[in-house]
Design an enzyme around this catalytic site. Structure first.
Site, PDB file in Angstrom:
ATOM      1  CB  SER A  39      -0.939   0.027   1.191  1.00 14.29           C
ATOM      2  OG  SER A  39      -2.057  -0.767   0.911  1.00 14.29           O
ATOM      3  CE1 TYR A  89      -4.425  -1.240  -5.024  1.00 12.11           C
ATOM      4  CE2 TYR A  89      -5.059  -3.552  -4.958  1.00 12.11           C
ATOM      5  CZ  TYR A  89      -4.752  -2.369  -4.307  1.00 12.11           C
ATOM      6  OH  TYR A  89      -4.747  -2.325  -2.927  1.00 12.11           O
ATOM      7  CB  VAL A 114       0.120  -5.606   4.477  1.00 13.26           C
ATOM      8  CG1 VAL A 114      -1.096  -4.882   5.009  1.00 13.26           C
ATOM      9  CG2 VAL A 114      -0.053  -5.984   3.015  1.00 13.26           C
ATOM     10  CE  LYS A 141      -3.942   0.594  -1.196  1.00 14.42           C
ATOM     11  NZ  LYS A 141      -4.513  -0.009   0.005  1.00 14.42           N
ATOM     12  CE1 TYR A 146      -3.192  -0.234   5.233  1.00 18.49           C
ATOM     13  CE2 TYR A 146      -1.322  -0.283   6.689  1.00 18.49           C
ATOM     14  CZ  TYR A 146      -1.895  -0.579   5.475  1.00 18.49           C
ATOM     15  OH  TYR A 146      -1.172  -1.224   4.502  1.00 18.49           O
TER      16      TYR A 146
END
Ligand code: GLU
Length: 345
Positions: free
Chosen positions: A85, A210, A280, A88, A262
């Site tokens: 992530s 993705y 992660v 992102k 998060y």
């Protein structure tokens, strides 16, 4: 003539090797931080992607890259892991640059969601993903790039992330396959996004880009350089290459500040106080605007999916170096500059 991906998106200039952390005062602080938290074996590997449950759990690497072009690293800072992530933040930055802030805001919001990163939930007022740091928003950002590049999202993402890292990054094929084979929840999210009109076109192709972007291999040194590129308003301070657009960087850092960690993002802003993003795979990047960035890697995660040692190290470094955005003890940037000594020629 059709250009290959390599010709269309040329290889980034290789960056020089990092300085080891036992040289200089900033390096000593980095090394001491690592030594303090190395014995901590709390937390657990992410296991919902089978391949991630099989990684070596013990490495712990820290790296700092500064806007005057220095890269300082501890042991393990050049070990590869998948970006997950952390991608992102950078993918959002690219989407903003390609189609502009207004077009992106029409499709994905900027409000913290208060839900898990993989929640199948949209903002009830807009019917759009809450923000680009949760999976729904991140898949939307990838879809925007997919559309704007005529289906070449992953090539562009890989090129830009490589340019920000200062070296050519590669895909971890095994993790990519594992994500793609087991990513049913992300498939559900993407089809719902299609249903509400947040993404259009080929849903499977967007998902493939993705899954690939999450499976790019990076190191703590890479994350530090990528973060320092944001910190240095879009220019990689080590290679000198302009990578991201200035306005897109500002908007990206704002979302990292409010949504990057998060369900711990509020607490993080309170305690550490810098824009950051974790993944992660165990990576965390933290950006101190106009000064430096820190990259960390340690794969065991806490209950909020953030790296246990990574969070602990950032808290210590933030405290010791005065990195909090609202630091009022008058240390902060002048202290870091003093530790670094004269800028490099
Ligand atoms: N590839 C992962 C997913 O979409 C990324 C998760 C993460 O790092 O938060 O589930």
């Amino acid at each position: 003539m059709t250009l290959s991906a390599e010709e269309r998106y040329p290889v980034a200039e290789p960056r020089p090797a990092p300085t080891l952390a036992d040289t200089g005062p900033l390096g000593e602080i980095l090394e001491a931080t690592r030594a303090r938290h190395l014995p901590n074996r709390q937390g657990a590997l992410a296991d919902y992607i089978p391949e991630l449950a099989a990684v070596e759990p013990d490495p712990f690497g820290l790296a700092i890259a500064t806007v005057d072009g220095r890269l300082i690293a501890t042991a393990d800072a050049e070990l590869p892991f998948t970006i997950q992530s952390v991608s992102k933040a950078f993918v959002y930055c690219i989407a903003l640059e390609l189609v502009g802030r207004d077009a992106v805001l029409e499709r994905v919001g900027v409000e913290p969601s208060g839900d898990a990163f993989n929640a199948i939930v949209f903002d009830p007022h807009t019917n759009r993903p809450f923000n680009p740091m949760v999976n729904a928003g991140a898949i939307t950002a990838t879809a925007i790039i997919h559309q704007a590049t005529g289906g070449h999202a992953f090539e562009l993402i890989l090129e830009r992330l490589s340019a920000a890292a200062g070296r050519r990054l590669e895909l971890d094929e095994a993790v990519y396959r594992s994500e793609s084979d087991t990513g049913h929840r992300n498939r559900a999210i993407a089809h719902l996004l299609h249903n509400v009109g947040a993404i259009d076109g080929d849903v499977d192709a967007v998902l493939d880009a993705y899954f690939r972007q999450c499976s790019i291999l990076v190191t703590a040194c890479d994350l530090a350089c990528m973060g320092a590129t944001l910190s240095h308003i879009g220019e990689n301070p080590i290679t000198g290459r302009q990578v991201f657009d200035l306005t897109a960087v500002r908007n990206t850092l704002a979302v990292m500040f409010t949504c990057g960690m998060y369900d711990y993002s509020g607490h993080w802003a309170y305690d550490v106080g810098i824009p950051a993003k974790s993944g992660v795979g165990g990576g965390v990047v933290g950006v101190v605007n106009r000064q430096l960035a820190v990259g960390s890697f340690s794969p065991r995660l806490d209950a909020k999916d953030n790296s246990v040692r990574g969070v602990a190290a950032f808290k210590d470094l933030g405290e010791e170096l005065g990195l909090h955005a609202f630091e009022c003890s008058n240390i902060g940037s002048s202290y870091v500059s003093a530790l670094l000594g004269a800028p490099q020629a």
